[in-house]
Motif scaffolding. Sequence first.
Motif, PDB file in Angstrom:
ATOM      1  N   LEU A  78      11.398  27.630  -1.014  1.00 28.72           N
ATOM      2  CA  LEU A  78      10.266  27.195  -1.841  1.00 28.72           C
ATOM      3  C   LEU A  78       9.157  28.236  -1.926  1.00 28.72           C
ATOM      4  CD1 LEU A  78       9.934  23.456  -0.720  1.00 28.72           C
ATOM      5  CD2 LEU A  78      10.817  24.312  -2.906  1.00 28.72           C
ATOM      6  N   GLY A  79       9.258  29.311  -1.153  1.00 25.85           N
ATOM      7  CA  GLY A  79       8.266  30.372  -1.255  1.00 25.85           C
ATOM      8  C   GLY A  79       7.153  30.315  -0.237  1.00 25.85           C
ATOM      9  N   PHE A  80       7.267  29.472   0.788  1.00 30.81           N
ATOM     10  CA  PHE A  80       6.276  29.482   1.859  1.00 30.81           C
ATOM     11  C   PHE A  80       6.331  30.833   2.577  1.00 30.81           C
ATOM     12  CE2 PHE A  80       6.498  25.014   1.043  1.00 30.81           C
ATOM     13  CZ  PHE A  80       5.288  24.476   1.479  1.00 30.81           C
ATOM     14  N   ASP A  81       5.200  31.231   3.128  1.00 29.35           N
ATOM     15  CA  ASP A  81       5.087  32.553   3.745  1.00 29.35           C
ATOM     16  C   ASP A  81       5.451  32.566   5.222  1.00 29.35           C
ATOM     17  OD1 ASP A  81       3.693  34.100   1.456  1.00 29.35           O
ATOM     18  OD2 ASP A  81       2.460  32.308   1.691  1.00 29.35           O
ATOM     19  N   GLU A  82       5.195  31.458   5.937  1.00 27.23           N
ATOM     20  CA  GLU A  82       5.325  31.463   7.387  1.00 27.23           C
ATOM     21  C   GLU A  82       5.939  30.162   7.889  1.00 27.23           C
ATOM     22  OE1 GLU A  82       1.297  34.158   8.247  1.00 27.23           O
ATOM     23  OE2 GLU A  82       1.392  32.099   8.972  1.00 27.23           O
TER      24      GLU A  82
ATOM     25  N   ALA B 256      16.982  30.607  12.792  1.00 28.82           N
ATOM     26  CA  ALA B 256      16.407  30.558  11.443  1.00 28.82           C
ATOM     27  C   ALA B 256      16.452  31.918  10.756  1.00 28.82           C
ATOM     28  CB  ALA B 256      14.963  30.064  11.512  1.00 28.82           C
ATOM     29  N   ALA B 257      16.372  32.986  11.522  1.00 28.53           N
ATOM     30  CA  ALA B 257      16.404  34.336  10.932  1.00 28.53           C
ATOM     31  C   ALA B 257      17.712  34.589  10.200  1.00 28.53           C
ATOM     32  CB  ALA B 257      16.194  35.383  12.022  1.00 28.53           C
TER      33      ALA B 257
ATOM     34  N   ARG C 192      13.049  35.667   3.644  1.00 30.29           N
ATOM     35  CA  ARG C 192      11.755  36.335   3.549  1.00 30.29           C
ATOM     36  C   ARG C 192      10.655  35.706   4.397  1.00 30.29           C
ATOM     37  NH1 ARG C 192       8.370  33.418   0.822  1.00 30.29           N
ATOM     38  NH2 ARG C 192       6.902  35.144   0.567  1.00 30.29           N
ATOM     39  N   ILE C 193      10.784  34.455   4.773  1.00 28.40           N
ATOM     40  CA  ILE C 193       9.708  33.763   5.469  1.00 28.40           C
ATOM     41  C   ILE C 193       9.467  34.399   6.838  1.00 28.40           C
ATOM     42  CG2 ILE C 193      11.183  32.008   6.562  1.00 28.40           C
ATOM     43  CD1 ILE C 193       8.950  29.964   5.812  1.00 28.40           C
ATOM     44  N   ARG C 194       8.185  34.573   7.202  1.00 27.30           N
ATOM     45  CA  ARG C 194       7.855  35.118   8.514  1.00 27.30           C
ATOM     46  C   ARG C 194       8.010  34.033   9.578  1.00 27.30           C
ATOM     47  NH1 ARG C 194       3.908  37.244   5.048  1.00 27.30           N
ATOM     48  NH2 ARG C 194       2.306  35.772   5.748  1.00 27.30           N
ATOM     49  N   LEU C 195       8.419  34.439  10.788  1.00 23.16           N
ATOM     50  CA  LEU C 195       8.821  33.492  11.818  1.00 23.16           C
ATOM     51  C   LEU C 195       7.971  33.690  13.060  1.00 23.16           C
ATOM     52  CD1 LEU C 195      12.657  34.030  11.313  1.00 23.16           C
ATOM     53  CD2 LEU C 195      11.285  32.121  10.420  1.00 23.16           C
TER      54      LEU C 195
END
Length: 389
Positions: free
Chosen positions: A40-44, A68-69, A74-77
């Motif tokens: 959905l485009g969330f960043d983190e 999850a990686a 693209r989402i930061r973890l």
Amino acid sequence: MARPDRMDFGIFIAPFHSNDDNPTLTLRHDLELIELADRLGFDEAWVGEHHSTGVERIADPFMVLSAAAVTTARIRLGTGVVSLPYHHPLMVADRTVLLDHLSRGRAMLGVGPGALISDADMMGIEPVTQRSRMNEALDAIIPLLRGETVSAKTDWFELREAQLAFLPLNPDGVPVAVASTTSPSGVTTAGRHGVGVLSLSAGFIGGKKDMKEQWSIAEKAAADAGTEISRDEWRMVLRVHLSKDRDQAIRDVEAARERERQVYFKPVLGLENDYTLADEIADDSSIIGTPEDCIAAIERMVEQTGGFGTFLIMTHDWADRPQTLASLELFARYVMPHFQGTLAPAQRSAATVTAKRPGYKPLAQAAITKAFSDAGRDLPDGTNIQSLR
């Protein structure tokens, strides 16, 4: 600081799951939520660490984030958070770098002293030592992540010319943030080290705290320590549930919210007040309503705090699973674009065309008339010229 040109958004998975829900499935649901947030485009996405109560079920955020990686792009973890007094600082630094490489540079390190006294009690850790130990650990972890050699000895750990075997992928290192809840300890630590803040107190069960005052404490601590902090690295954490109808959104969550309060927050965590869901909605410590309600609440928060860089949704099981996923999608479709500037070009284009429309009709009329003439045909009577299509 005004609202940033592009606010970042994410999810914060403590997690909170009912004790009558299958633990294996809830862990799978947590991973699926990160995968959905990525699409959905969330960043983190932030994942917590807890060892008791049976509700906050993730014992090692590094393991969950490594899984999850593999399934995200693209989402930061981020660890949200590692309880530093429970771990040797070298191990925390090492695992952070390992996650960074496994995720191709997407790791974030969130730290705290440990939120559950029951966790510390099982390990024989005195709660009064936890905040000072968090500071001592961070004093070692930050230089280790920079590639420095660290020697230190405290009453609970020792480092002898310690150094990491390899470093974060990004030359700027891994973003670090300190959790802040009830006491001023978290924001003070963040200021002293010049790192970010995870403000869980923004949506604290039982009433939110004065966030502007908390940031002032962080700024003073930074000034005293000679460091710098940025509002861009300030993250607000709140519960959110959205529906296209405000009353429906409230109906979705009210029963499970009250059950969680009566079964977990009051008897297990010792919450003593009777703050209601209506109270939370009124003071924006929980955002339950429509996307428009959510936009207005975040705007108020920006105004009240002076500005911050990231808004995180504290995930919960207040609504049924399909309603929870639908809420997250509504947030991504209608709330995030409002704060990220992605709607402005399309809206500007529509406004420009609307303003110029009266002058376009004769141009379209002439072009279509010529097309009929070139084909040797007359323009039919009553033709409505809308465009050149």
